[in-house]
Write an enzyme that holds these catalytic residues in place. Structure first.
Site, PDB file in Angstrom:
ATOM      1  N   ALA A 122      35.631  41.614  43.302  1.00  0.00           N
ATOM      2  CA  ALA A 122      37.072  41.451  43.100  1.00  0.00           C
ATOM      3  C   ALA A 122      37.528  42.228  41.856  1.00  0.00           C
ATOM      4  CB  ALA A 122      37.389  39.969  42.929  1.00  0.00           C
ATOM      5  N   CYS A 180      35.290  33.654  47.488  1.00  0.00           N
ATOM      6  CA  CYS A 180      35.965  32.362  47.591  1.00  0.00           C
ATOM      7  C   CYS A 180      36.060  31.898  49.042  1.00  0.00           C
ATOM      8  CB  CYS A 180      37.362  32.441  46.971  1.00  0.00           C
ATOM      9  SG  CYS A 180      37.345  33.279  45.377  1.00  0.00           S
ATOM     10  N   GLY A 195      36.164  40.720  34.718  1.00  0.00           N
ATOM     11  CA  GLY A 195      35.499  39.862  35.691  1.00  0.00           C
ATOM     12  C   GLY A 195      34.454  38.938  35.102  1.00  0.00           C
TER      13      GLY A 195
HETATM   14  C1  LIG Z   1      31.220  30.359  46.796  1.00  0.00           C
HETATM   15  C2  LIG Z   1      32.248  30.778  45.779  1.00  0.00           C
HETATM   16  C3  LIG Z   1      33.547  30.290  45.881  1.00  0.00           C
HETATM   17  C4  LIG Z   1      34.498  30.652  44.933  1.00  0.00           C
HETATM   18  N1  LIG Z   1      35.770  30.164  45.056  1.00  0.00           N
HETATM   19  C5  LIG Z   1      36.720  30.516  44.177  1.00  0.00           C
HETATM   20  C6  LIG Z   1      38.056  30.071  44.330  1.00  0.00           C
HETATM   21  O1  LIG Z   1      38.380  29.346  45.288  1.00  0.00           O
HETATM   22  N2  LIG Z   1      38.973  30.453  43.410  1.00  0.00           N
HETATM   23  C7  LIG Z   1      38.653  31.257  42.355  1.00  0.00           C
HETATM   24  O2  LIG Z   1      39.536  31.587  41.543  1.00  0.00           O
HETATM   25  N3  LIG Z   1      37.386  31.720  42.178  1.00  0.00           N
HETATM   26  C8  LIG Z   1      36.419  31.374  43.064  1.00  0.00           C
HETATM   27  N4  LIG Z   1      35.140  31.847  42.922  1.00  0.00           N
HETATM   28  C9  LIG Z   1      34.824  32.749  41.795  1.00  0.00           C
HETATM   29  C10 LIG Z   1      35.165  34.205  42.141  1.00  0.00           C
HETATM   30  O3  LIG Z   1      34.734  34.489  43.428  1.00  0.00           O
HETATM   31  C11 LIG Z   1      34.525  35.146  41.138  1.00  0.00           C
HETATM   32  O4  LIG Z   1      35.056  34.850  39.868  1.00  0.00           O
HETATM   33  C12 LIG Z   1      34.789  36.610  41.448  1.00  0.00           C
HETATM   34  O5  LIG Z   1      34.459  36.933  42.765  1.00  0.00           O
HETATM   35  C13 LIG Z   1      33.964  37.499  40.526  1.00  0.00           C
HETATM   36  O6  LIG Z   1      34.287  38.827  40.750  1.00  0.00           O
HETATM   37  P1  LIG Z   1      33.578  39.990  39.891  1.00  0.00           P
HETATM   38  O7  LIG Z   1      34.086  41.278  40.488  1.00  0.00           O
HETATM   39  O8  LIG Z   1      33.757  39.775  38.449  1.00  0.00           O
HETATM   40  O9  LIG Z   1      32.030  39.811  40.160  1.00  0.00           O
HETATM   41  P2  LIG Z   1      31.140  40.025  41.466  1.00  0.00           P
HETATM   42  O10 LIG Z   1      31.889  39.602  42.666  1.00  0.00           O
HETATM   43  O11 LIG Z   1      29.831  39.431  41.155  1.00  0.00           O
HETATM   44  O12 LIG Z   1      31.013  41.597  41.583  1.00  0.00           O
HETATM   45  C14 LIG Z   1      30.207  42.374  40.754  1.00  0.00           C
HETATM   46  C15 LIG Z   1      29.629  43.487  41.585  1.00  0.00           C
HETATM   47  O13 LIG Z   1      28.954  44.397  40.723  1.00  0.00           O
HETATM   48  C16 LIG Z   1      27.795  44.871  41.374  1.00  0.00           C
HETATM   49  N5  LIG Z   1      26.867  45.372  40.341  1.00  0.00           N
HETATM   50  C17 LIG Z   1      26.269  44.639  39.355  1.00  0.00           C
HETATM   51  N6  LIG Z   1      25.516  45.435  38.570  1.00  0.00           N
HETATM   52  C18 LIG Z   1      25.644  46.696  39.072  1.00  0.00           C
HETATM   53  C19 LIG Z   1      25.088  47.952  38.702  1.00  0.00           C
HETATM   54  N7  LIG Z   1      24.273  48.088  37.644  1.00  0.00           N
HETATM   55  N8  LIG Z   1      25.410  49.041  39.457  1.00  0.00           N
HETATM   56  C20 LIG Z   1      26.242  48.929  40.532  1.00  0.00           C
HETATM   57  N9  LIG Z   1      26.781  47.769  40.922  1.00  0.00           N
HETATM   58  C21 LIG Z   1      26.504  46.656  40.195  1.00  0.00           C
HETATM   59  C22 LIG Z   1      27.281  43.643  42.129  1.00  0.00           C
HETATM   60  O14 LIG Z   1      26.460  44.036  43.217  1.00  0.00           O
HETATM   61  C23 LIG Z   1      28.580  42.977  42.577  1.00  0.00           C
HETATM   62  O15 LIG Z   1      28.976  43.332  43.884  1.00  0.00           O
HETATM   63  C24 LIG Z   1      34.158  31.514  43.861  1.00  0.00           C
HETATM   64  C25 LIG Z   1      32.855  32.012  43.752  1.00  0.00           C
HETATM   65  C26 LIG Z   1      31.905  31.657  44.705  1.00  0.00           C
HETATM   66  C27 LIG Z   1      30.506  32.190  44.577  1.00  0.00           C
END
Ligand SMILES: Cc1cc2nc3c(=O)[nH]c(=O)nc-3n(C[C@H](O)[C@H](O)[C@H](O)COP(=O)(O)OP(=O)(O)OC[C@H]3O[C@@H](n4cnc5c(N)ncnc54)[C@H](O)[C@@H]3O)c2cc1C
Length: 460
Positions: free
Chosen positions: A13, A45, A291
């Site tokens: 996200a 989510c 994030g």
């Molecule tokens: C089951 C579940 C339900 C949830 N429900 C809610 C909700 O209802 N409401 C809400 O507000 N939040 C919810 N959340 C939390 C929310 O989903 C997360 O806060 C959000 O998705 C995090 O996004 P992000 O992009 O920071 O991290 P991530 O989604 O973890 O994305 C990081 C990406 O970086 C990639 N990556 C990492 N290191 C490297 C590298 N060295 N090189 C290349 N790629 C790399 C990973 O593969 C990953 O795809 C939920 C989470 C879960 C697990």
């Protein structure tokens, strides 16, 4: 406008949103995303609702496809791992399959997210990783593994009674599994609700699944490489129980993926998160982060707060994307943590820290239960709201609710908190009224009347 190279690491996200906003800000910029996983920007989510069957396929969770990125001129590379950031020379070392290559950047956005925390339980792992039958719940792959094991009457144990643990418990209960939740703390949802409100929710959840609070799993017992049972311990009296298990799902929190940022020299917090400001800038020039890998500040206490909600991630990512592309955008002066879910048909929502975080602030709270419609109109549903205010100046600093349209009501408190509104102003809020929709005085203002009387020793 330029031909600048903006590189994004991670396409969750955070990364997906940051890339889009960088493109909107500078249409001529070359935007590249490197994602080590198999999927483009999808909704974590939504995972619990594919498990419950409300959403049919995991593929429906993909919010922006590879095609979408291509059409929008954003160069997305899946299955591509960024190994290292050379922040002095503005370049990355990258691995795709067996190939290793270098990519230069002018601006970099780190959106590497987080990974599940694995508790130190005896025999939880073998040499291949987690024992068969034990799963994390963060990726589509995790979801698919869990879904393939769903079977009526089989025993599912969920470790952790936070929002995610209870959402998966609800989903598996809907699939007629025999669900038990184990929580180490005395209360469920301890980062979402105060204990008094959590206790009221607990009664409803207990009707559907078993919950052991104050319990930990100490040891996994497996047979032929597969989980069979676990030993759980009551933290109050050390009493031991054996639980038969078909699947065990770990939902006790996350750890940030911040190693490459740390090695690059970004300032990292005590909890291992990348420290960012309201512009999503890290401590290094031209490097932004957004994030679950980051830490910013909480709005009321101004204390550091790690990001762990999608609602925050995408807003922070807007700031990272716009600023990395040369714009000027600030996130508010802190995170207010507006949050919600629905558990066993009961809507729950909250905003602001729970009371345990108000160490340096003296506060008072009131809780009021009423109905969503006037008493004379059929169909009104119960709603309970707790509001918390600073007892020195009456400023609203938190609210928690469960029942009818809890999230909508909490959104009104979110607006009040962000605008540093006083309970005296809020209690006089003119809310919309019509018998089939809302009562003349909504529970959200009545609860503030109650707190105002308490705070200022008034009768009305
Ligand atoms: C089951 C579940 C339900 C949830 N429900 C809610 C909700 O209802 N409401 C809400 O507000 N939040 C919810 N959340 C939390 C929310 O989903 C997360 O806060 C959000 O998705 C995090 O996004 P992000 O992009 O920071 O991290 P991530 O989604 O973890 O994305 C990081 C990406 O970086 C990639 N990556 C990492 N290191 C490297 C590298 N060295 N090189 C290349 N790629 C790399 C990973 O593969 C990953 O795809 C939920 C989470 C879960 C697990």
């Amino acid at each position: 406008l330029s031909n600048k190279n903006i590189v994004v690491i991670g396409c969750g996200a955070g990364g997906g949103t940051a890339a889009q906003f960088a493109k909107k800000t500078d249409r001529k910029a070359n935007i590249t995303i490197f994602e080590k996983g198999n999927y483009p920007h999808f909704s974590k989510c939504g995972l619990p609702y594919v498990i419950s069957g409300k959403i049919k396929e995991f593929s429906e969770l993909i919010e922006f496809s590879q095609d979408w990125f291509k059409k929008n001129n954003i160069d997305l590379h899946l299955n591509t791992n960024v190994l290292n950031i050379d922040s002095k020379n503005n370049k990355l070392k990258i691995k795709k399959g067996k190939e290793i290559f270098i990519k230069k950047y002018n601006s970099l956005i780190i959106a590497t997210g987080a990974k599940p925390t694995i508790p130190p339980i005896k025999n939880i792992k073998n040499k291949n990783g987690l024992i068969e039958g034990i799963y994390n719940f963060r990726t589509i792959e995790d979801g698919k593994r869990i879904k393939s094991k769903i079977k009526k009457g089989k025993k599912a144990i969920i470790l952790g009674a936070g929002l995610i643990g209870l959402e998966i418990a609800d989903s598996l209960h809907r699939k007629n599994m025999d669900v038990t939740v184990i929580e180490a703390l005395p209360s469920i949802l301890s980062n979402t609700l105060d204990e008094d409100i959590a206790t009221k929710i607990y009664d409803n959840i207990k009707k559907n699944v078993k919950i052991f609070t104050n319990h930990i799993i100490t040891e996994i017992i497996s047979k032929n490489g597969k989980i069979k049972s676990a030993i759980i311990k009551n933290k109050n009296n050390d009493e031991i129980k054996y639980l038969d298990i078909d699947i065990l799902i770990i939902a006790i929190g996350t750890e940030p993926n911040s190693n490459i940022a740390k090695n690059a020299g970004c300032k990292i917090s005590k909890t291992g998160h990348i420290i960012v400001n309201e512009k999503s800038e890290t401590s290094l020039d031209n490097i932004y982060a957004a994030g679950d890998c980051t830490e910013y500040v909480e709005f009321i206490t101004k204390k550091p707060l790690t990001v762990g909600l999608g609602s925050i991630v995408v807003r922070q990512a807007i700031s990272a994307g716009i600023n990395a592309a040369g714009g000027n955008y600030s996130y508010p002066k802190g995170i207010i943590q507006t949050r919600t879910t629905i558990l066993f048909e009961q809507e729950i929502a909250a905003v602001g820290p729970t009371s345990k975080y108000f160490n340096d602030i003296s506060f008072l709270s009131s809780t009021y239960s009423g109905f969503s419609l006037p008493k004379y109109y059929p169909g009104g549903k119960p709603i309970t709201i707790k509001v918390i205010a600073n007892s020195n100046n009456g400023r609203i600093i938190g609210a928690q609710a469960f029942g009818d349209k809890a999230a909508q009501r909490i959104n009104t408190f979110a607006c009040a908190i962000l605008n540093e509104m006083n309970i005296e102003t809020f209690r006089k809020l003119e809310t919309a009224y019509a018998p089939p929709i809302a009562p003349t005085f909504d529970v959200e203002t009545i609860v503030c009347d109650v707190l105002s009387m308490k705070l200022f020793h008034r009768k009305i």
